[in-house]
Design a protein around this motif. Structure first.
Motif, PDB file in Angstrom:
ATOM      1  N   VAL A 255     -80.217  21.687 -93.154  1.00  0.00           N
ATOM      2  CA  VAL A 255     -81.520  21.231 -92.679  1.00  0.00           C
ATOM      3  C   VAL A 255     -82.540  22.256 -93.167  1.00  0.00           C
ATOM      4  O   VAL A 255     -82.368  23.456 -92.933  1.00  0.00           O
ATOM      5  CB  VAL A 255     -81.530  21.122 -91.135  1.00  0.00           C
ATOM      6  CG1 VAL A 255     -82.920  20.855 -90.618  1.00  0.00           C
ATOM      7  CG2 VAL A 255     -80.556  20.044 -90.676  1.00  0.00           C
TER       8      VAL A 255
ATOM      9  N   CYS B 175     -87.998  22.120 -90.983  1.00  0.00           N
ATOM     10  CA  CYS B 175     -87.621  21.710 -89.626  1.00  0.00           C
ATOM     11  C   CYS B 175     -87.652  22.889 -88.662  1.00  0.00           C
ATOM     12  O   CYS B 175     -87.163  22.780 -87.530  1.00  0.00           O
ATOM     13  CB  CYS B 175     -86.215  21.113 -89.639  1.00  0.00           C
ATOM     14  SG  CYS B 175     -86.077  19.598 -90.593  1.00  0.00           S
TER      15      CYS B 175
ATOM     16  N   CYS C 285     -89.562  16.797 -88.722  1.00  0.00           N
ATOM     17  CA  CYS C 285     -89.140  16.620 -90.110  1.00  0.00           C
ATOM     18  C   CYS C 285     -88.226  15.413 -90.317  1.00  0.00           C
ATOM     19  O   CYS C 285     -88.035  14.979 -91.437  1.00  0.00           O
ATOM     20  CB  CYS C 285     -88.445  17.887 -90.606  1.00  0.00           C
ATOM     21  SG  CYS C 285     -86.930  18.260 -89.696  1.00  0.00           S
TER      22      CYS C 285
ATOM     23  N   TYR D  97     -84.977  15.174 -90.005  1.00  0.00           N
ATOM     24  CA  TYR D  97     -83.590  15.460 -90.398  1.00  0.00           C
ATOM     25  C   TYR D  97     -82.665  15.367 -89.188  1.00  0.00           C
ATOM     26  O   TYR D  97     -83.023  15.801 -88.095  1.00  0.00           O
ATOM     27  CB  TYR D  97     -83.475  16.873 -91.000  1.00  0.00           C
ATOM     28  CG  TYR D  97     -83.833  16.939 -92.456  1.00  0.00           C
ATOM     29  CD1 TYR D  97     -82.845  16.936 -93.433  1.00  0.00           C
ATOM     30  CD2 TYR D  97     -85.153  17.005 -92.863  1.00  0.00           C
ATOM     31  CE1 TYR D  97     -83.167  17.005 -94.778  1.00  0.00           C
ATOM     32  CE2 TYR D  97     -85.485  17.072 -94.197  1.00  0.00           C
ATOM     33  CZ  TYR D  97     -84.490  17.070 -95.152  1.00  0.00           C
ATOM     34  OH  TYR D  97     -84.819  17.132 -96.479  1.00  0.00           O
TER      35      TYR D  97
END
Length: 177
Positions: A9, A17, A77, A79
């Motif tokens: 990530v 993130c 973000c 993710y």
């Protein structure tokens, strides 16, 4: 279920993130997630009736589930990663019937109900105690008709027509910052 690995990530750059991870008390997504575990209590019956032309299987159950593997989606973000996130309980029942109709025809049907809920708040997934558990539909079922014909030399041909139903379920919720 066995554990596994998570993909990376980003924590720097335009799709970072870092803020979402920091809100969860993390500096990075976990590289791995562990096995989840259950303690299951079940009461059931398996019957064969009418010279084995009818088979009936039925059960009711309760499951205490810990370290549930759930998807955490980072809200800023987008993710995801998989984590061992909280505890859950599942109360349910299953029924299956198989009916030999004769002349190579068999009909079968099954239905299952599961009330799967979080047993505690899980801030990382946005889940609250009593919320529906991810990826667990309340209702599932199927029905089918099979035709089997012996074609000789110990071989058989089977044709099947069936339908399956899987009820609504939530895929993921979003962590709340």
């Amino acid at each position: 279920r066995p554990g596994g690995g998570n993909g990376p990530v980003p924590t720097i750059g335009p799709s970072s993130c870092a803020a979402s991870l920091a809100a969860l008390g993390l500096t990075a997504a976990p590289a791995f997630y562990g096995s989840d575990s259950i303690v299951s209590y079940e009461l059931g019956e398996k019957l064969r009736l009418l010279d084995r032309r009818i088979t009936v299987n039925a059960s009711v159950y309760h499951i205490d589930w810990s370290d549930v593997q759930q998807t955490v989606v980072l809200p800023i973000c987008g993710y995801p990663f998989t984590g061992n996130e909280g505890k859950a309980t599942v109360d349910g029942a299953e029924f299956e019937g198989i009916f030999a109709l004769g002349a190579g025809l068999t009909a079968s049907a099954n239905v299952a109900y599961a009330n799967a809920q979080l047993a505690e708040n899980v801030p990382s997934t946005g889940g609250h105690k009593g919320d529906e558990l991810q990826d667990t539909p309340s209702w599932t079922g199927s029905a089918a008709i099979n035709y089997t014909q012996d074609v000789g030399n110990g071989l058989a041909m089977t044709a099947r027509v069936g339908a399956t139903y899987v009820g609504n379920r939530i895929d993921v919720t979003y962590a709340r910052n």
